[in-house]
Design an enzyme around this catalytic site. Structure first.
Site, PDB file in Angstrom:
ATOM      1  N   ASP A   1       0.821  -1.207   0.000  1.00  0.00           N
ATOM      2  CA  ASP A   1       0.000   0.000   0.000  1.00  0.00           C
ATOM      3  C   ASP A   1       0.861   1.266   0.000  1.00  0.00           C
ATOM      4  OD1 ASP A   1      -2.437  -1.178  -0.160  1.00  0.00           O
ATOM      5  OD2 ASP A   1      -3.051  -0.819   1.910  1.00  0.00           O
TER       6      ASP A   1
ATOM      7  N   ASP B   1      -7.159  -7.011  13.959  1.00  0.00           N
ATOM      8  CA  ASP B   1      -6.745  -8.350  14.367  1.00  0.00           C
ATOM      9  C   ASP B   1      -7.540  -8.835  15.582  1.00  0.00           C
ATOM     10  OD1 ASP B   1      -5.631  -6.437  16.001  1.00  0.00           O
ATOM     11  OD2 ASP B   1      -3.563  -6.896  15.487  1.00  0.00           O
TER      12      ASP B   1
ATOM     13  N   ASP C   1       8.407  -6.206   9.133  1.00  0.00           N
ATOM     14  CA  ASP C   1       9.652  -6.349   9.893  1.00  0.00           C
ATOM     15  C   ASP C   1       9.783  -7.722  10.546  1.00  0.00           C
ATOM     16  OD1 ASP C   1       7.410  -5.358  11.446  1.00  0.00           O
ATOM     17  OD2 ASP C   1       8.777  -5.288  13.153  1.00  0.00           O
TER      18      ASP C   1
ATOM     19  N   ASP D   1       3.989  -9.037   9.336  1.00  0.00           N
ATOM     20  CA  ASP D   1       4.252  -7.637   9.042  1.00  0.00           C
ATOM     21  C   ASP D   1       5.635  -7.508   8.413  1.00  0.00           C
ATOM     22  OD1 ASP D   1       1.804  -6.840   9.930  1.00  0.00           O
ATOM     23  OD2 ASP D   1       2.506  -6.042  11.859  1.00  0.00           O
TER      24      ASP D   1
END
Length: 533
Positions: free
Chosen positions: A136, A289, A197, A195
């Protein structure tokens, strides 16, 4: 009607002191203290003590459960059926289910290669694995870099897809939802989410997928986070203490007792059928989540937490990034509680005991009371009792219970036990932001859906070590000077001075140290400073 003179309303002593502002203030204070301030402060003390006892009981309960879990060896592999994946010479890779791996990202210049590389290294048949990079990003340069990285891995035979959208509707939840709607995903049974990282080990899927294969009622398998930059600065060490307690105790207790806990948004695997039955991803709060996890649990699905399966990740190391993250993590759950409490109470598929656990323990105590009590009790009410000696706080509430709660928190990170005092001071300062965010979430304030992606630095500091330092430091008040922290620090410092002059409880030691913590963070001298050039 005749105009009333000031003498008819105020006492003579007040009129005589009208030229002395300090004396006037003192007289007003004496007038309102007994009928107004004392009752209100007494009420505040009672409410804070009640909340402290509730938090203490919750922490003690979780501590007992953790001890029992370790004593009786209630590991997930023993509570559920689990068998390792086996290769079949005749059937080949068809014995492995189709797995989708999603990597949502937004302008992740510093870390995008880490997650993509780690996911592409997962030990799973290549024809049974699809990797989605959901980009995104608004920076076209970063978009091009991420796309080239995906093409590089695709050239090596990895089934990786680079997906972009026309807009960022729904932010992360919107990207995940759109990714699941792709035609090539229809044959996938499970989806793992990481994610940008996060770096899973190669055996991640081999350790999580068997829980789904042999237990049809399991919807989610969550792994633990391991922080690669926990030693970067004091702020990351203190974050590690809080998050280690969350994983070591809170997630483990939820998994062992009710097969329910909040999905951490990453480093987990979902059964796609459970996501669909729960209504899919929703963007009504900033904790999509947790929203999905609660809705899935109300459908009767079970969750498994694997504490010994760790995924490398990065902690926010700048104060600005950490504040934004904590706002989202505090505001979102409070807002979700507001939206879902009635749905939970009306649900017919789960037991009364589990509904009580979700409403009381999961939401009310951990997501609301814990934040509010930490700030109002230790930073507002307790200092105020110094100014109003008619109101007292019993030692069991002001000293003993907080001490026990703090010691229980040290269970998560034994190596940082010597930092407990710093952790208390840091958490009290952060409770200011968490309380504000919690109230915004409960009342649905203007910034209730504020979504700012947590900044990841990766190796940016290492890369800039040899760079020439900028000659001029651009000081921006909005970035380095935090007026709210400074105001609370001044209040605590004033209460400390008043306690030195007139008090009897010797609270001034705590007030001075806590005020110093507010000043340090108020002036922005916490976390990592990233050079601008």
């Amino acid at each position: 009607m005749e105009r009333l003179s000031s003498a008819a309303v105020l006492p003579d002593s007040f009129i005589g002191a009208r030229d002395d502002i300090f004396m006037q203030f003192g007289l007003i204070w004496n007038l309102i203290k007994a009928p107004l301030i004392v009752p209100l402060l007494n009420l505040g003390v009672v409410l804070c003590l009640i909340m402290a006892v509730i938090i203490f009981a919750e922490r003690l309960y979780m501590g007992i459960v953790i001890v029992l879990v370790h004593l009786f060896g209630r590991k997930p592999e023993k509570r559920y059926k689990w068998e390792p994946m086996k290769d079949d010479v005749e059937l080949g890779s068809s014995t492995h289910p189709m797995v989708l791996v999603q990597i949502p990202m937004f302008n992740e210049r510093e870390v995008y290669q880490l997650s993509i590389g780690a996911v592409c290294g997962l030990s799973w048949p290549s024809d049974r694995l699809i990797i989605q990079v959901l980009d995104d990003s608004t920076d076209t340069t970063i978009k091009a870099m991420v796309e080239r990285e995906c093409q590089r891995w695709a050239s090596k035979g990895i089934n990786i897809r680079y997906e972009i959208r026309d807009n960022r509707t729904g932010y992360k939840s919107g990207a995940l939802k759109e990714g699941l709607n792709r035609n090539y995903v229809k044959n996938c049974d499970y989806v793992a989410i990481f994610d940008a990282d996060f770096q899973p080990e190669p055996d991640f899927l081999c350790r999580t997928i068997p829980f789904f294969i042999h237990n049809s009622n399991i919807a989610l398998v969550q792994a633990r986070w391991r922080f690669v930059n926990s030693n970067e600065c004091m702020m990351t060490r203190l974050q590690e203490m809080s998050l280690d307690y969350h994983f070591t105790v809170e997630q483990e207790v939820g998994s062992s007792t009710h097969a329910f806990f909040g999905f951490n948004g990453t480093a987990g695997v979902w059964r796609i059928a459970a996501i669909n039955e729960a209504g899919g991803w929703k963007d009504r709060t900033t904790v999509e989540d947790m929203d999905l996890a609660v809705r899935a649990s109300l459908k009767g699905w079970k969750f498994v937490y694997l504490g010994d399966l760790q995924v490398k990740s990065e902690l926010p190391s700048t104060f600005k990034a950490y504040r934004h993250q904590q706002h989202r993590w505090s505001c979102g759950p409070a807002n979700l509680f507001r939206k879902m409490v009635l749905d939970i109470m009306r649900n017919k598929k789960v037991s009364v005991w589990q509904k009580f656990h979700v409403i009381y323990s999961f939401f009310f105590v951990r997501k609301i009371i814990a934040h509010i009590n930490a700030f109002f009790f230790y930073c507002i009410v307790l200092p105020a009792t110094v100014l109003v000696p008619e109101v007292t706080v019993p030692k069991w509430g002001g000293v003993y219970i907080p001490t026990i709660i703090t010691l229980l928190n040290a269970v998560g990170t034994p190596r940082s036990a010597h930092l407990l005092v710093f952790w208390i001071l840091f958490e009290n300062v952060m409770s200011l932001h968490r309380t504000k965010a919690t109230i915004i979430g409960l009342l649905e304030g203007s910034s209730v859906n504020e979504w700012i992606v947590t900044e990841k630095l990766g190796d940016i500091l290492k890369n800039k070590v040899g760079a020439k330092a900028p000659r001029k430091f651009r000081f921006r008040i909005g970035e380095r000077l935090h007026l709210t922290e400074l105001a609370v620090g001044c209040y605590l410092f004033f209460c400390g001075c008043y306690d030195v002059l007139f008090g009897k409880n010797n609270y001034f030691i705590f007030f001075y140290i806590q005020a110093l913590a507010f000043f340090i963070m108020g002036f922005g001298y916490v976390g990592t400073f990233v050079p601008t050039s």
